[in-house]
Design a protein around this motif. Structure first.
Motif, PDB file in Angstrom:
ATOM      1  N   LEU A 188      -6.588   1.013   3.706  1.00  0.00           N
ATOM      2  CA  LEU A 188      -7.152  -0.336   3.598  1.00  0.00           C
ATOM      3  C   LEU A 188      -6.297  -1.325   4.398  1.00  0.00           C
ATOM      4  CD1 LEU A 188      -8.020  -0.442  -0.221  1.00  0.00           C
ATOM      5  CD2 LEU A 188      -9.619  -0.180   1.685  1.00  0.00           C
ATOM      6  N   LEU A 201      -6.635  -7.862   1.744  1.00  0.00           N
ATOM      7  CA  LEU A 201      -6.781  -7.670   0.307  1.00  0.00           C
ATOM      8  C   LEU A 201      -6.266  -8.879  -0.462  1.00  0.00           C
ATOM      9  CD1 LEU A 201      -5.522  -3.979   0.072  1.00  0.00           C
ATOM     10  CD2 LEU A 201      -7.894  -4.773   0.121  1.00  0.00           C
ATOM     11  N   THR A 243      -0.912   2.206  -5.355  1.00  0.00           N
ATOM     12  CA  THR A 243      -0.638   0.885  -4.795  1.00  0.00           C
ATOM     13  C   THR A 243       0.335   0.139  -5.706  1.00  0.00           C
ATOM     14  OG1 THR A 243      -2.791   0.739  -3.706  1.00  0.00           O
ATOM     15  CG2 THR A 243      -1.705  -1.346  -4.220  1.00  0.00           C
ATOM     16  N   CYS A 274      -4.153   5.100  -7.604  1.00  0.00           N
ATOM     17  CA  CYS A 274      -4.082   5.082  -6.135  1.00  0.00           C
ATOM     18  C   CYS A 274      -2.693   4.778  -5.603  1.00  0.00           C
ATOM     19  CB  CYS A 274      -5.100   4.108  -5.559  1.00  0.00           C
ATOM     20  SG  CYS A 274      -4.621   2.357  -5.683  1.00  0.00           S
ATOM     21  N   LEU A 312       0.833  -1.202   0.000  1.00  0.00           N
ATOM     22  CA  LEU A 312       0.000   0.000   0.000  1.00  0.00           C
ATOM     23  C   LEU A 312       0.871   1.256   0.000  1.00  0.00           C
ATOM     24  CD1 LEU A 312      -2.812  -0.996   2.523  1.00  0.00           C
ATOM     25  CD2 LEU A 312      -2.829  -1.130   0.025  1.00  0.00           C
ATOM     26  N   CYS A 356      -6.616  -2.581  -5.476  1.00  0.00           N
ATOM     27  CA  CYS A 356      -7.358  -1.634  -4.641  1.00  0.00           C
ATOM     28  C   CYS A 356      -8.425  -0.871  -5.415  1.00  0.00           C
ATOM     29  CB  CYS A 356      -6.398  -0.650  -3.981  1.00  0.00           C
ATOM     30  SG  CYS A 356      -5.356  -1.377  -2.710  1.00  0.00           S
ATOM     31  N   CYS A 357      -8.057  -0.330  -6.603  1.00  0.00           N
ATOM     32  CA  CYS A 357      -9.017   0.506  -7.334  1.00  0.00           C
ATOM     33  C   CYS A 357      -9.325  -0.008  -8.736  1.00  0.00           C
ATOM     34  CB  CYS A 357      -8.529   1.950  -7.399  1.00  0.00           C
ATOM     35  SG  CYS A 357      -7.126   2.217  -8.519  1.00  0.00           S
ATOM     36  N   PRO A 373     -12.131  -4.837  -6.889  1.00  0.00           N
ATOM     37  CA  PRO A 373     -11.397  -3.797  -6.151  1.00  0.00           C
ATOM     38  C   PRO A 373     -12.328  -3.040  -5.217  1.00  0.00           C
ATOM     39  CG  PRO A 373     -11.794  -3.094  -8.412  1.00  0.00           C
ATOM     40  CD  PRO A 373     -12.241  -4.521  -8.329  1.00  0.00           C
ATOM     41  N   ALA A 425      -6.531   4.341  -0.436  1.00  0.00           N
ATOM     42  CA  ALA A 425      -5.893   3.027  -0.504  1.00  0.00           C
ATOM     43  C   ALA A 425      -4.982   2.797   0.691  1.00  0.00           C
ATOM     44  CB  ALA A 425      -5.102   2.896  -1.806  1.00  0.00           C
TER      45      ALA A 425
END
Length: 310
Positions: free
Chosen positions: A178, A183, A223, A221, A28, A194-195, A92, A175
């Motif tokens: 999270l 995940l 990530t 995001c 992340l 994530c997105c 996501p 993000a």
């Protein structure tokens, strides 16, 4: 361009003896480090660059993003039940095209415009800033929707750069909050877990417990997620891949081209420069994009700050 040696096999080829961890599947972002790092790197890369003025503008934009992230940290929270449902369905949790945005992204946009608005901006940028400041909330949300769906009209291209920058701060902050242990990677491994956005570039690591790992970096995001090497991000092919770069140029940034689907993606090598940054080095290597395009290849996914109007 020159072609590198044959790419490695499409499986993890690092050490496999007992005691060696597999690469972390998902990393992340750190919103405070992400934008400051990109801005600093862009300033360094701008020195003597053919596009120096533009790279310095992009550096100022990255530093404005950092100021917003440090001051307001606009973000959204995902309810535990919604997160669990999305993960179970391998979707996501912050889906760019379906997430209900919090108004905090618009507050971040206003702050971003205040930070980036300075003497010396070109007229199109000033006009775009004025237009965004004049928009009401619904108009700004529609601009965001058009950007996230890839439907930016020509007359909105300049304003969309600032909208994209604000959304990057918002989704990066979201993000970062999270729970990474909950995940999972998506079935479509080339998309952000994530997105759901595509990556802007892949980075081949030179440090940590598993050097030589490829991490893809989300264009929205920020990530990072692990993806096996020598697999085309667009079609999943492995037979007609080659790694190429500009003859005589530093080998920090190359492209992986696919002869099956005629697409390419960027590869950044940390071993060549430990300060390499996926976002900054991608922008500073547009000459490589032009050469690959002339050779008949299309980019796997665009950088959101390099918008092509529809």
């Amino acid at each position: 361009m020159k072609q590198a040696e044959a790419p490695p096999n499409a499986t993890w080829s690092g050490p496999s003896h007992a005691g060696v961890k597999a690469p972390d599947p998902i990393v992340l972002p750190d919103p405070l480090a992400r934008f400051a790092s990109s801005g600093d790197r862009l300033q360094t890369l701008a020195d003597g660059h053919p596009m120096e003025a533009w790279l310095r503008f992009m550096a100022a934009l990255s530093h404005a993003q950092h100021a917003v992230a440090a001051m307001q940290e606009p973000h959204a929270s995902v309810a535990p039940a919604a997160l669990a449902q999305a993960v179970e369905a391998r979707l996501p949790p912050l889906a760019a095209d379906g997430h209900r945005r919090d108004q905090a992204w618009r507050e971040g946009l206003a702050a971003l415009l205040d930070h980036v608005d300075a003497p010396g901006l070109p007229d199109p940028a000033r006009d775009a800033i004025a237009a965004l400041r004049a928009d009401h909330a619904d108009a700004l949300e529609k601009r965001a929707d058009r950007f996230l769906r890839g439907r930016v009209p020509a007359d909105e291209a300049a304003a969309a750069v600032f909208v994209a920058a604000a959304l990057q701060v918002y989704f990066t902050g979201s993000a970062a909050r999270l729970p990474v242990d909950e995940l999972r990677l998506l079935e479509e491994r080339a998309l952000c877990p994530c997105c759901g956005s595509p990556s802007v570039a892949g980075l081949i690591t030179a440090s940590g417990t598993t050097p030589g790992t490829r991490y893809l970096y989300c264009s929205l995001c920020s990530t990072a997620w692990n993806h096996v090497r020598a697999v085309c991000l667009h079609c999943g092919g492995t037979r007609k891949l080659s790694v190429q770069g500009i003859e005589g140029a530093p080998e920090t940034v190359k492209v992986e081209t696919c002869g099956d689907c005629h697409t390419y993606s960027k590869l950044l090598y940390q071993l060549r420069d430990m300060k390499v940054d996926p976002y900054a080095d991608d922008l500073a290597s547009l000459g490589l994009d032009l050469l690959v395009a002339e050779a008949g290849y299309s980019r796997h996914a665009p950088n959101p700050l390099l918008l092509s109007p529809t």
